[in-house]
Design a protein around this motif. Sequence first.
Motif, PDB file in Angstrom:
ATOM      1  N   GLU A   1      -0.318  -5.119  -2.919  1.00 43.41           N
ATOM      2  CA  GLU A   1       0.250  -3.921  -3.534  1.00 43.41           C
ATOM      3  C   GLU A   1      -0.448  -3.610  -4.865  1.00 43.41           C
ATOM      4  O   GLU A   1      -0.690  -2.443  -5.187  1.00 43.41           O
ATOM      5  CB  GLU A   1       1.749  -4.107  -3.749  1.00 43.41           C
ATOM      6  CG  GLU A   1       2.441  -2.840  -4.228  1.00 43.41           C
ATOM      7  CD  GLU A   1       3.955  -2.969  -4.240  1.00 43.41           C
ATOM      8  OE1 GLU A   1       4.598  -2.218  -4.994  1.00 43.41           O
ATOM      9  OE2 GLU A   1       4.489  -3.822  -3.492  1.00 43.41           O
TER      10      GLU A   1
ATOM     11  N   CYS B   1      -0.405   7.169  -1.682  1.00 43.76           N
ATOM     12  CA  CYS B   1      -1.296   8.244  -1.234  1.00 43.76           C
ATOM     13  C   CYS B   1      -0.738   9.608  -1.646  1.00 43.76           C
ATOM     14  O   CYS B   1      -1.480  10.478  -2.117  1.00 43.76           O
ATOM     15  CB  CYS B   1      -1.502   8.182   0.278  1.00 43.76           C
ATOM     16  SG  CYS B   1      -2.575   6.845   0.835  1.00 43.76           S
TER      17      CYS B   1
ATOM     18  N   PHE C   1      -3.708  -2.063  -3.916  1.00 40.90           N
ATOM     19  CA  PHE C   1      -3.438  -0.667  -3.531  1.00 40.90           C
ATOM     20  C   PHE C   1      -3.352   0.229  -4.767  1.00 40.90           C
ATOM     21  O   PHE C   1      -4.010   1.264  -4.860  1.00 40.90           O
ATOM     22  CB  PHE C   1      -2.105  -0.564  -2.770  1.00 40.90           C
ATOM     23  CG  PHE C   1      -2.149  -0.971  -1.327  1.00 40.90           C
ATOM     24  CD1 PHE C   1      -3.353  -1.156  -0.671  1.00 40.90           C
ATOM     25  CD2 PHE C   1      -0.967  -1.153  -0.613  1.00 40.90           C
ATOM     26  CE1 PHE C   1      -3.384  -1.529   0.658  1.00 40.90           C
ATOM     27  CE2 PHE C   1      -0.986  -1.521   0.719  1.00 40.90           C
ATOM     28  CZ  PHE C   1      -2.202  -1.712   1.351  1.00 40.90           C
TER      29      PHE C   1
ATOM     30  N   LEU D   1       2.163   2.027   0.412  1.00 46.45           N
ATOM     31  CA  LEU D   1       0.820   2.607   0.484  1.00 46.45           C
ATOM     32  C   LEU D   1       0.891   4.106   0.760  1.00 46.45           C
ATOM     33  O   LEU D   1       0.182   4.903   0.126  1.00 46.45           O
ATOM     34  CB  LEU D   1       0.007   1.904   1.580  1.00 46.45           C
ATOM     35  CG  LEU D   1      -1.385   2.485   1.868  1.00 46.45           C
ATOM     36  CD1 LEU D   1      -2.255   2.489   0.619  1.00 46.45           C
ATOM     37  CD2 LEU D   1      -2.060   1.704   2.992  1.00 46.45           C
TER      38      LEU D   1
END
Length: 716
Positions: A208, A261, A211, A257
Amino acid sequence: MAELKLLILDDDDLTGQTLKNVAEFAGMSVKLADNPNDFFAYLENWSPSHIALDLVMPEMDGVQVLAELSARNVDANIMITSGVGHQVLQAAARSAAAHGLNIIGILPKPFNPRSFRELIDHVPQHTHELIEHTELRQNTVATVADLQLAIEQHKLDVVFQPKVECQSGMLIGFETLARWHHPIHGHIPPDQFIAIAEQNQLIDSLTEVVFQKALHWFSNFCAEQKVKRPSLNSKPLLCSINISALSLKNLALFNTLEQLCQQYQIHPEQILLELTETGAMDDPIASLDILTRLRMKGFLLSIDDFGTGFSSMLQLVRMPFSEVKVDKSFVMTALHSRESRLVIKAIVDLAHSLGMLVIAEGIEDAQTLAFLQQLGCDKAQGYFIGRPLQASQISGWLEQRVELIEQQRLHKLLSLNILDTPAEQRFDRITRLAKRLFNVPISLVSFIDEDRQWFKSKVGIDVSETSREQAFCNHTIQGDKPLVVMDASRHPTFQNNLLVTGAPHIRFYAGYPVKAPSGERLGSLCVIDDKPRTFSENDRQLLNELGLMVEEEIANNLQFSEDQVTGLLNRRGFEIRAQHMLDLCQMQNLSAALIYFDLDSLKPIHDKVGFKASEVALKQFATIVQNNFRESDLVARIGSDEFVALMVNQHKSHNNQLVLQRLAETVTAYNSHVSVNEQLRYSVGIAETNDSEDFQLQQLYNQADQARYTSMQRQS
């Protein structure tokens, strides 16, 4: 320079002495041992820089010796020698390399001095990775508490390794790699801290963090590039992130995720999740479930380290991967291992047959990149292209990359010797066909030189070139798909362009980026209108097909496609182009007609008047046929007295008969000016496609020839 010292282990006196003589002649100091005891004694007391090791030994075989060398952390350059088969030698070399030994190559027996000297002079292909691996191995492993604190405080860093299009070399994205600099132990190798994370339920938290940092940087980078290098027709850049197989069960991680985005305004299609081959098979049912859901959300999936697992074929068939990553162990040994080359080729062929892209990692030299380009590999990654970079280093790398690609592009364009050459019918045919099929006033084949746009083929304009700065084509070559501008007067990039505000008053533009066989983008095939237009998906496919025709003309050697007597295409040249045109007709639902001529009077002219007269007749008939068809039609001499013309989108029989009537009148006019023995007589047959047919050239040949024969029978 350090002294080169070679230690040989070989129980064959003649072979060992021969190798010793060759090495000493090359300037090396040499010790020769014929048994393991002497060998290890020399190793301990003499510290050789190189070792030559025979695999087949009576007391302790070569594989056992290699294992012992690995246990002793020997860093000498090792060459393996033996008379066993090449495949066994390669397997032994790979096994030794996997144990951390520095294998510089294999030397099959009998060997020659040149092969030995090449190995001695050889710098290991993966020097960078060996050095890095050695440095990382020496670090002390940090504790679980250290790693947990680093994750919580976001002390983990990320670096980005560039990925490029294999053929053109243009940037397509980056792989995100996690890095950890411990305050006491310094740099901790990823394989160490990732293992700690996986064994202590920290891997999802670590992922994470990766990410978060990757998407934050990637979003800013993409926004900057839109300003600095506004490419109007290129695919969006990709950001690759590695996923542990253990994380596949955590749906919350992938929901995070997806939210990231949305937060950073990145489309899921720009995120490529890389999963190792073995990891994907830990729980194949669960993997299939989550991977399918990720693909449905739009994320791309790559199967990493492909070729190293045991279920490769099953993996590709069952799992919804969009990309295959060839393991670097094959790529880095490709130049020296036939087995590695065969594996890479098999992976490329298999992946492409399943509709997947292929990326090769571990590319460290130009020769390996060239090999992958020949195989049709789609993407490339490795130190030869770019090392993992800090975010602050990427702009500098990209500037150098853009300049390198431009220099390679210009070099390729100049090497083709196509600039400032006369017009050629093979290119003019395509621009005329494009003009007619798109019903536009202008169609061009243009090439972008250093500071100008030059037209190899043009219809609808009088000038031969424009400045590169004003050229729409200059934007077309920046991308990998057609550039379409429906109304240039309203487009922020083009509305003040001199070609828009002045002649030829461009409003609509559609350009296909024309590439060299080696991938460099040279110019474009474009259609232009002075009125705004729409552009459908069907139009896009048509432009792609016409663009491929231009690329075929660049790739084909005209010398082997042209009839030397008439200047028309010969059979080989015609059939290559004709089948492509027929495929285009079938794809676009267009009609086609093949007209087949036989110059019946050629042999009588030769027999009665002579060779020169028959050659004149051939040339005259070729000229008459050529002049009575459109420039977009394909005309060829396919036999000694046989000619054909392929017409695309001719409106069936009525118009075909008008063409033949016009041709007959031209022949009659010619015959009125020559003697009876030199007059042209010919027979003709027509074959037309219909909607129910598979457009095959040989079938049209047969139908047209049968129609010609039937016509001759009626006339007689």
